[in-house]
Design a protein around this motif. Structure first.
Motif, short mmCIF file in Angstrom:
data_model
loop_
_atom_site.label_atom_id
_atom_site.label_comp_id
_atom_site.label_asym_id
_atom_site.label_seq_id
_atom_site.Cartn_x
_atom_site.Cartn_y
_atom_site.Cartn_z
N PHE A 260 -7.90 -17.14 2.67
CA PHE A 260 -7.98 -16.00 1.77
C PHE A 260 -8.92 -16.27 0.62
CE2 PHE A 260 -7.22 -12.54 -0.80
CZ PHE A 260 -6.68 -12.90 -2.04
N VAL B 44 -8.28 -11.21 3.43
CA VAL B 44 -6.87 -11.02 3.14
C VAL B 44 -6.15 -10.90 4.46
CG1 VAL B 44 -7.03 -8.50 3.03
CG2 VAL B 44 -5.18 -9.66 1.93
N PHE C 274 -2.28 -10.96 6.43
CA PHE C 274 -0.83 -10.97 6.30
C PHE C 274 -0.20 -11.80 7.37
CE2 PHE C 274 -1.08 -8.18 2.96
CZ PHE C 274 -1.94 -7.15 3.26
N LEU D 212 -4.91 -5.51 9.06
CA LEU D 212 -4.04 -4.88 10.06
C LEU D 212 -3.92 -5.73 11.31
CD1 LEU D 212 -2.35 -2.48 10.74
CD2 LEU D 212 -4.33 -1.41 11.75
N THR D 213 -5.03 -6.29 11.74
CA THR D 213 -4.97 -7.14 12.93
C THR D 213 -3.98 -8.28 12.73
OG1 THR D 213 -7.32 -6.73 13.20
CG2 THR D 213 -6.35 -8.40 14.61
N LEU E 28 -1.50 -8.34 10.67
CA LEU E 28 -0.15 -7.78 10.59
C LEU E 28 0.39 -7.52 11.99
CD1 LEU E 28 1.64 -6.79 8.20
CD2 LEU E 28 0.91 -4.50 8.78
N VAL E 29 -0.47 -6.94 12.82
CA VAL E 29 -0.08 -6.65 14.20
C VAL E 29 0.27 -7.93 14.94
CG1 VAL E 29 -0.96 -5.89 16.43
CG2 VAL E 29 -1.32 -4.49 14.42
N ILE F 30 7.69 -10.92 7.81
CA ILE F 30 6.65 -10.57 6.83
C ILE F 30 7.03 -11.08 5.44
CG2 ILE F 30 5.48 -8.65 5.71
CD1 ILE F 30 4.53 -8.57 8.33
N THR F 31 8.33 -11.09 5.15
CA THR F 31 8.76 -11.56 3.83
C THR F 31 8.27 -12.97 3.55
OG1 THR F 31 10.79 -10.40 4.40
CG2 THR F 31 10.75 -11.57 2.32
N VAL G 109 4.69 -12.85 2.72
CA VAL G 109 4.50 -12.37 1.35
C VAL G 109 4.78 -13.48 0.34
CG1 VAL G 109 5.43 -10.82 -0.40
CG2 VAL G 109 4.95 -9.98 1.87
N ILE H 99 1.81 -15.59 0.12
CA ILE H 99 0.76 -14.94 -0.66
C ILE H 99 1.06 -15.03 -2.15
CG2 ILE H 99 -0.36 -12.72 -1.10
CD1 ILE H 99 0.14 -11.99 1.80
#
Lengths: 413, 291, 308
Positions: free
Chosen positions: C52, C58, C60, C116-117, C119-120, C236-237, C240, C243
């Motif tokens: 990052f 960026v 996720f 998005l990629t 994230l997916v 995801i948490t 995050v 991050i």
């Protein structure tokens, strides 16, 4: 150079401060019981509360040989990893003498090896997987510290088959069933036993559907089941509850649901489903107004008085567990874990759900609860007009079968 | 028979997705923000409607209105407390603002999720439906609620279309999405446009959330998947294109329904994800994208 | 930070680590356990900062790489019980493979599409783990039969030195020519390309390195906890939180990520008395940092000369 020093010092200071804040105190001369539970889950939120109630009662009556019981609570956020961390913290940092843990089988299974590694007794108030006690048989010396304080899935399946025979086959003359359960550790032996025992009581199992626990849309599943035209859906759900029940009612699926629906045991479930649970039959070890033993109703009254709502099923077992743990500490005369294990194996305690005795070292399921008419049988209840009504066994029944209009069943009262 | 079942169920769920995705696309198209707290705002609306019914004992209509209102308020909070300060911040370089907004909205979404779980547990919540009972369509027994859902979704989308294409304010919004600088030259106050868009978004999210709560129910666990779903649909349709999002919503909705019925409900979300990957690889602009 | 030479920073870091190595002598086992997790988390965060902060992407999906590494190691141990180091190595390799697979479509796109990629990717991994529950333990988790050791002190040392070595490598990398090119590509890919640097090749390298360390740390963490679950490695948490750790510590500093991680873990524990709101408060703090102190701890302390 100076800037970096300042940075390092401030950072170290902040971190140090944060760490110091976590340093706990401890008291001697108490018996500490750690309670690890999913505080945000409706069913498990009763566990620490019921444990505390029992501790308060025991302490008011003089404690265990003068020692007070202290309950130390940990929220594991339904996560096995957090449960392990909580367990390590409970034993290493808070120096608990025993642990009551979780209603989720996977969590208990994750903790089981740690009971051996850290030599601390753990009793579960709600998990159902048979594997928990099968593991003890395979490695008794290491895993003897684990006790299964709730019915195994196999026993639960049997306790569904028994009322199914009386209510569904004898009364309603049903012949076919579809088993629908969530895909989880505890349902594997449950379904296996369903498939074995249902035909023996006269219900042919025409399909067996396993549902992913994160399903939100049950329409395709109910459609599929309806297409197969069974007389009843035998359920095995716990993690899901609200959504399948609400959607079952909204779609007016004309087939009754009977079996395990763990969330339906909660007194708040009527509200949670906006009444959709009307007519759903579910197995439980307790029901409102049902005096399974002389201790049942006083416990419920005390819980309601102290917390304002009714306990979930794991509340009953957690309450009993604190009591028979206290008895075991007394019997052992010490907090040494090995002595506690020996003492617990000798448990013969009439609790709120029946008589608690554990199966022995030589059974295929050591430290599982004994089930039967002399120990624990379970009940079969149905939600009717906003109330949980008990229908079985007959001697503690307080109602009769009643179904909503969209259900197509013969001879329903 | 199965065919009609899939057609009807797919239509209902796609309409819901369409409504949610439209809001998401609008926000991105006009203010350039990918609001990763989208799912959280929807769930907040549902939980508010449920809590109103449960704790305050109001009827389904009042509950729904409260839910929509909460969606609106949450959207405004998101804009004023989080998005706008970042957009106007002087401490962050322009190129990095997008990243910070993404991170901040993601954070905010998770905060909301934790709050909801704290006060109301992570158990699923359903909202008492305004319309009950079943109807028979082509021999398929369908909950009347599903029809209601689809009708309301399209009603709202229709109103939105009228708003954007027929009213002066709406046309300003449309123009702002194409050329923000140009619009200011015409004397339109950009900040007011943004506020209007977030307000509309709040209502959209509130309605979509309440409908979802009546149809399938949600839990605090739904927050992530709902955001991901809206994000995927909007990218599939082409970032910035509302009509693209509408079409993509139906593609995704039907893909999911077909998978759930024909393969297994457990694999429901996978084909849509795969499609997304393929589309991004082959045509990153999406089906009808402008950016 | 830019004013100090790489060797100076590494030297200071080494001293700090050496001091930290003496902690087990005076500190309780519980705190050691906390720090152990914080150190592994620190490696997650440093690996992410490389991608990052430097490559400017960026994403996720740090948990895609971490989860792949962790679960591969865990499942392998469950199925065949090979020696732990073999499982860990397999985990790291699997994560690298995953990183390459992720990089290929991801590098073709920019900005939100890239995010998005990633994230997916995380969602697909999560789906796979939940659906294939018999192999992976599903939603609630996987228990592995072996742990590295149950000694708090030994686990602490392993984590500490692992983090120290990873940190040193990653930091040195960030200061090396490769790192500078990455930084240039991150800030202005077109110009970097115009200067003759193969931007894609460098970003791919960053991916691979990030994946390697993420997967390695993930696998080691599995053998510390004795279990793996979606909630600890994939959700995801968790991404995050990583991050946040980097943003709070100060992005593009690599070492700031470690401070941020320790801070987050310590804060979550310190807030334990508050119960379930602890997570909420930590996230709220992070939001405040993002809104008001976008350069994090390091930025605050050095009054970084970032111009906007």
């Amino acid at each position: 150079m100076r800037k970096l020093d300042k940075r390092a010092i401030i950072a170290a200071g902040a971190t140090g401060l944060a760490l110091v804040l976590t340093a706990p105190g401890y008291a001697a001369d108490t018996i500490k019981i750690g309670v690890i539970a999913e505080a945000q889950a409706v069913a498990a939120s009763s566990i620490p509360l019921a444990a505390q109630l029992a501790a308060d009662e025991i302490n008011a009556a003089g404690g265990v040989d003068g020692k007070k019981i202290e309950i130390v609570s940990y929220d594991n956020h339904s996560s096995a990893a957090e449960s392990v961390r909580a367990f390590q913290r409970a034993v290493n940092e808070d120096h608990v003498n025993a642990v009551i843990a979780s209603y989720i089988s996977e969590v208990v299974l994750a903790l089981e090896p740690w009971t051996g590694r850290l030599k601390t007794v753990m009793v579960t108030p709600g998990a159902a997987s048979d594997v928990i006690t099968q593991n003890i048989a395979k490695d008794y010396d290491n895993l003897k510290y684990t006790f299964h304080g709730y019915l195994t899935s196999t026993s639960i399946a049997d306790s569904v088959c028994a009322p199914a025979k009386d209510l569904l086959v004898d009364q309603l003359h049903m012949k076919t069933a579809v088993v629908m359960s969530e895909d989880a550790a505890w349902t594997t032996p449950l379904d296996a036993e369903y498939i074995k025992c249902l035909p023996t009581i006269g219900l042919q199992v025409i399909d067996h559907i396993r549902v992913s626990p994160d399903t939100t849309d049950f329409t395709p599943i109910f459609n599929k089941i309806e297409g197969e035209k069974p007389d009843v859906i035998i359920t095995g759900i716990a993690h899901v509850g609200v959504q399948p029940t609400v959607q079952w009612k909204q779609q007016e699926v004309p087939i009754p649901m009977f079996g395990i629906s763990a969330q339906a045991t909660n007194s708040s479930f009527w509200n949670d489903t906006n009444g959709a649970v009307e007519g759903v039959l579910y197995q439980a070890v307790s029901g409102p107004g049902v005096a399974v033993t002389p201790k049942t109703l006083p416990f419920v009254a005390a819980f309601k008085a102290k917390y304002g709502n009714f306990p979930s099923y794991c509340g009953y077992t957690a309450y009993d567990e604190v009591y028979y743990l206290a008895e075991a500490f007394k019997r052992a005369g010490s907090t040494d874990s090995d002595k506690l294990v020996d003492a617990l194996e000798k448990t013969d305690y009439v609790g709120t759900i029946g008589r608690v005795q554990f199966k022995g070292k030589d059974s295929p399921n050591p430290h599982a609860l004994k089930v039967g008419p002399d120990t624990i049988t379970g009940l079969m209840l149905q939600w009717q007009d906003g109330k949980q009504t008990n229908l079985w066994p007959a001697n503690v029944a307080n109602g009769k079968l009643k179904f909503p209009k969209f259900i197509k069943v013969g001879a329903a009262n | 028979m199965l065919f009609w079942q899939i057609l009807i169920d797919g239509f209902a769920i796609s309409s819901l997705y369409a409504l949610g995705a439209t809001g998401f696309a609008l926000i991105f198209g006009v203010s350039g923000v990918l609001n990763l707290s989208h799912g959280a705002l929807m769930v907040a609306a549902v939980v508010a409607a449920w809590a109103a019914g449960n704790d305050l004992h109001v009827g389904p209509y009042a509950g729904a209105m409260i839910g929509i209102a909460v969606g609106f308020v949450a959207s405004m909070i998101t804009y004023f407390l989080i998005v706008r300060p970042l957009q106007q911040s002087r401490k962050i370089r322009e190129q990095e603002k997008e990243i910070f907004i993404l991170t901040a909205t993601l954070l905010w979404g998770i905060m909301l999720q934790e709050l909801i779980a704290y006060f109301y547990t992570n158990n699923a919540k359903t909202v008492a439906p305004i319309v009950e009972g079943v109807v028979r369509i082509v021999g398929v027994r369908t909950p009347a609620n599903e029809i209601f859902t689809a009708v309301v979704c399209w009603l709202v989308i229709g109103i939105l279309w009228l708003l954007v294409n027929r009213t002066r304010a709406g046309k300003a919004v449309l123009a702002a999405s194409m050329n923000p600088r140009g619009v200011t030259l015409l004397g339109v106050e950009l900040s007011q446009v943004y506020i209007a868009v977030w307000a509309i978004y709040g209502v959209l999210v509130g309605v979509a959330g309440v409908l979802l709560g009546m149809f399938l129910g949600v839990s605090s666990y739904s927050v992530g998947p709902l955001t991901a779903s809206a994000f995927s649909i909007v990218v599939l349709g082409g970032l910035g294109s509302v009509s693209g999002a509408l079409i993509a919503a139906y593609v995704v909705g039907y893909l999911e329904t077909l998978t759930a019925y024909l393969i297994s409900p457990a694999y429901r979300t996978i084909p849509a994800l795969l499609l997304l990957v393929v589309v991004m690889y082959v045509s990153p602009r999406g089906l009808l994208g402008r950016r | 930070m830019g004013s100090l030479s790489t060797t100076r920073v590494l030297l200071i870091g080494l001293i700090a680590v050496a001091l930290a190595a003496f902690l087990p002598l005076g500190v309780s086992g519980y705190i050691l356990g906390l720090l152990t997790i914080a150190f592994y988390f620190g490696v997650f965060a440093m690996a992410w900062d490389l991608l990052f902060g430097f490559a400017g992407e960026v994403n996720f999906g740090p948990t895609f790489l971490i989860g792949t590494g962790a679960y591969t190691a865990g499942i392998l141990d469950n199925l065949y019980q090979p020696p732990i180091w073999l499982c860990v190595a397999a985990g790291a390799l699997a994560a690298v493979a995953g990183g390459v697979v992720l990089a290929l479509p991801a590098l073709r796109v920019r900005g939100p599409y890239f995010g998005l990629t990633t994230l997916v990717a995380v969602l697909m991994l999560q789906n796979f783990v939940v659906v294939d529950a018999s192999l992976t333990g599903g939603e609630i988790g996987l228990t592995v039969p072996d742990v590295i050791t149950i000694s708090d002190a030994k686990n602490y040392q392993i984590a500490l030195w692992f983090m120290a070595i990873s940190g040193a490598i990653l930091f040195a990398l960030s200061r090396s020519p490769v790192g500078l090119i990455l930084q240039a590509s991150g800030q202005d890919a077109v110009q970097a390309g115009a200067l003759g640097f193969n931007v894609t090749k460098h970003k791919l390298t960053a991916f691979v390195i990030s994946a390697f360390f993420s997967g390695l740390a993930g696998a080691l963490l599995v053998f510390y906890l004795g279990s793996a679950s979606v909630g600890t490695f994939i959700d995801i948490t968790v991404g995050v939180q990583i991050i946040i750790a980097v943003v709070i510590g100060g992005r593009r500093t690599i070492l700031g990520a470690v401070l941020g991680s320790i801070f987050i873990i310590a804060m979550s524990e310190a807030l334990r008395p508050v119960g379930d709101l602890a997570n909420f408060i930590v996230f709220a703090m992070a939001l405040v940092v993002v809104l008001f102190f976008p350069n994090g701890f390091f930025g605050l302390l050095t009054r970084s000369k970032e111009t906007s």
